[in-house]
Design an enzyme around this catalytic site. Structure first.
Site, short mmCIF file in Angstrom:
data_model
loop_
_atom_site.label_atom_id
_atom_site.label_comp_id
_atom_site.label_asym_id
_atom_site.label_seq_id
_atom_site.Cartn_x
_atom_site.Cartn_y
_atom_site.Cartn_z
N HIS A 65 -80.56 69.57 43.35
CA HIS A 65 -81.43 68.99 44.43
C HIS A 65 -82.54 69.99 44.81
CE1 HIS A 65 -78.80 65.46 45.68
NE2 HIS A 65 -77.98 65.88 44.95
N ASP B 269 -84.50 65.02 51.13
CA ASP B 269 -83.63 64.48 50.10
C ASP B 269 -82.85 63.28 50.49
OD1 ASP B 269 -82.04 66.00 47.75
OD2 ASP B 269 -80.87 64.82 49.05
BR1 BUP Z 1 -76.34 76.27 34.69
C1 BUP Z 1 -77.87 76.66 34.87
N1 BUP Z 1 -79.71 78.32 34.78
O1 BUP Z 1 -77.75 78.71 34.05
P1 BUP Z 1 -79.56 69.47 36.84
C2 BUP Z 1 -78.92 75.85 35.32
N2 BUP Z 1 -80.17 76.09 35.64
O2 BUP Z 1 -81.83 77.59 35.17
P2 BUP Z 1 -76.79 70.10 38.02
C3 BUP Z 1 -80.83 77.24 35.28
O3 BUP Z 1 -80.45 74.61 37.42
P3 BUP Z 1 -77.00 67.65 39.74
C4 BUP Z 1 -78.54 77.92 34.73
O4 BUP Z 1 -83.04 74.49 34.72
C5 BUP Z 1 -81.65 72.68 36.22
O5 BUP Z 1 -83.07 72.82 36.63
C6 BUP Z 1 -81.45 74.05 35.43
O6 BUP Z 1 -79.99 70.64 37.66
C7 BUP Z 1 -81.00 75.00 36.35
O7 BUP Z 1 -77.88 69.57 36.82
C8 BUP Z 1 -80.71 72.86 37.40
O8 BUP Z 1 -79.80 69.56 35.43
C9 BUP Z 1 -79.59 72.00 37.26
O9 BUP Z 1 -79.88 68.45 37.62
O10 BUP Z 1 -77.34 69.24 39.19
O11 BUP Z 1 -76.74 71.36 38.16
O12 BUP Z 1 -75.31 69.60 37.39
O13 BUP Z 1 -75.28 67.20 39.39
O14 BUP Z 1 -77.26 67.39 40.96
O15 BUP Z 1 -78.08 66.82 38.65
#
Ligand code: BUP
Length: 442
Positions: free
Chosen positions: A14, A112
């Site tokens: 988020h 949000d």
């Molecule tokens: Br792990 C990781 N580095 O090592 P998502 C994640 N990220 O930059 P999530 C890093 O966190 P939801 C790491 O680039 C992305 O922007 C990644 O968001 C960054 O999945 C973010 O992909 C992760 O939406 O959240 O964390 O499961 O369930 O809310 O979608």
């Protein structure tokens, strides 16, 4: 100068799109304030916020100090991130005085989606336009806003969730907590916030018209629910940090040869599944960069890599891959020329990053909106999805099956080219600042 405030909720999934949106708005001569719930839940959030406000000193930070809630610890079965959203929700009355104290007075608040029901009444009372930022796909938004209308019907006995004019969403794609008889935080959160979205002044979604035209048309045409304010696809939000990590191992790998493996910031995989995944990556014969995670909340993670995947696997994976247990900047990894594929849980941010950077995806959804997102991966040609693999933690996917799918992804030149064309679509018409270092990949 206009003044806009942004209010993210809990978790990197988020927070990240809010930071990217704020960074984009700064170029429009707008004063920006980000209201950050404090304390943050994960270490990753506090670190990225520190880095963000050092990179963008012109953006102001205001903290929403969360109240300690002695009588709320959440059910132990609940996802701790939903529990934290509940804590923010219960502190949201404190926003009233915070919002009125901001100077100059706010022209708008961007909130949000998980805080819609608690914040819209406050902004209405203060006469501040409130736009909801939906940080997933437009198709997920159709489920989010229509769920409360189906919740009492025998919808759980149906095979699919039927939304007029759209392809039905198969029951197997719907997040399992929504199909439970008992109440849970996700169900309440989607029911309550979905209902209140009609009272906001508009909904922003970080998606593209070109990939979600049908869902957007249904939403804006009153086909999903009546009385919805306009839903605007604001495009994929580009990464907002410059290259900030040295990736020595990746620098030595051939172009397009490495599979990047990550299941996002809040998926904890079982030890048994991690073992099979390690086995599958080794069997595939491809190089890989694997971010291992076995705890949902990073603050609770106190184990070394060997403790989690065992000495034997730690040693054998070194032959062909780099395995880490710490946070790596994913934007940097995906834009690195050596990376040629992404085994992903399909969090919406991860997918938008893969689209933005043109990296083909092997989809392995684990929970929440991820099966709906995975279906988009296949539909737009970004990659492949083995839909017979269940939700994370349900059934163990064997190493041999994983190896076959990895080879299907990495060995397929057509998929690589299709992912590059998704990138071109994603960038078409968007103003780009600066140049990319990875132009060579495509
Ligand atoms: Br792990 C990781 N580095 O090592 P998502 C994640 N990220 O930059 P999530 C890093 O966190 P939801 C790491 O680039 C992305 O922007 C990644 O968001 C960054 O999945 C973010 O992909 C992760 O939406 O959240 O964390 O499961 O369930 O809310 O979608």
């Amino acid at each position: 100068m206009s003044h806009i405030a942004l209010l993210p909720s809990s978790g990197m999934g988020h927070l990240t799109p809010f930071l990217r949106l704020a960074a984009l708005l700064t170029v429009h001569n707008i004063k920006i304030t980000i209201i950050t719930p404090y304390p943050t839940f994960s270490l990753a959030e506090s670190q990225v916020l520190f880095h963000f406000f050092s990179t963008f000193p012109q953006i102001r930070q205001e903290k929403l100090h969360l109240l300690p809630l002695d009588n709320f610890s959440g059910n132990s079965e609940e996802d701790p991130f939903y529990c934290h959203i509940e804590v923010i929700r219960r502190s949201s009355h404190l926003l009233s005085s915070l919002l009125s104290s901001l100077s100059p007075p706010l022209a708008a608040l961007i909130t949000d989606m998980s805080l819609t029901a608690s914040v819209v009444p406050i902004t209405k009372a203060l006469n501040i336009p409130n736009y909801i930022f939906f940080t997933s796909s437009a198709q997920m938004l159709t489920l989010f806003i229509s769920f409360h209308t189906k919740a009492n019907a025998n919808s759980y006995e149906m095979d699919a969730l039927q939304i007029p004019t759209l392809e039905p969403i198969p029951k197997s794609w719907i997040p399992p907590p929504l199909l439970q008889d008992s109440n849970n935080l996700l169900k309440t959160y989607i029911t309550e916030n979905g209902k209140e979205m009609t009272k906001s002044d508009g909904i922003l979604v970080n998606t593209l018209e070109s990939i979600e035209e049908e869902s957007l048309a249904a939403l804006n045409g009153g086909k999903v629910i009546l009385g919805l304010p306009s839903v605007t696809a604001i495009g994929l939000l580009p990464p907002c940090f410059n290259k900030c990590q040295s990736l020595a191992w990746l620098d030595t790998q051939p172009i397009g040869s490495v599979l990047y493996v990550s299941f996002g910031s809040r998926t904890a995989m079982s030890r048994e599944q991690l073992k099979e995944l390690g086995d599958g990556l080794m069997r595939s014969g491809y190089r890989f960069l694997w971010v291992v995670k076995d705890k949902k909340v990073d603050r609770e993670d106190d184990k070394d890599l060997e403790d989690v995947i065992g000495n034997e696997l730690t040693e054998s994976v070194k032959e062909r891959g780099l395995v880490v247990k710490h946070w790596l900047n994913q934007e940097n990894i995906l834009s690195h020329p050596a990376v040629g594929g992404f085994l992903s849980h399909c969090g919406w941010n991860s997918l938008t990053e893969a689209m933005w950077l043109g990296v083909r995806v092997l989809a392995w959804p684990q929970h929440g909106d991820q099966k709906i997102n995975a279906s988009l991966v296949e539909r737009i040609g970004l990659g492949i999805w083995e839909s017979s693999w269940g939700w994370g933690g349900k059934d163990i996917v064997k190493g041999q099956q994983i190896a076959e799918k990895v080879s299907e992804l990495m060995g397929n030149e057509l998929l690589r080219m299709k992912a590059v064309s998704v990138r071109e679509k994603a960038r078409a018409g968007m103003e780009l600042g600066g140049t990319r270092e990875d132009e060579g990949i495509g």
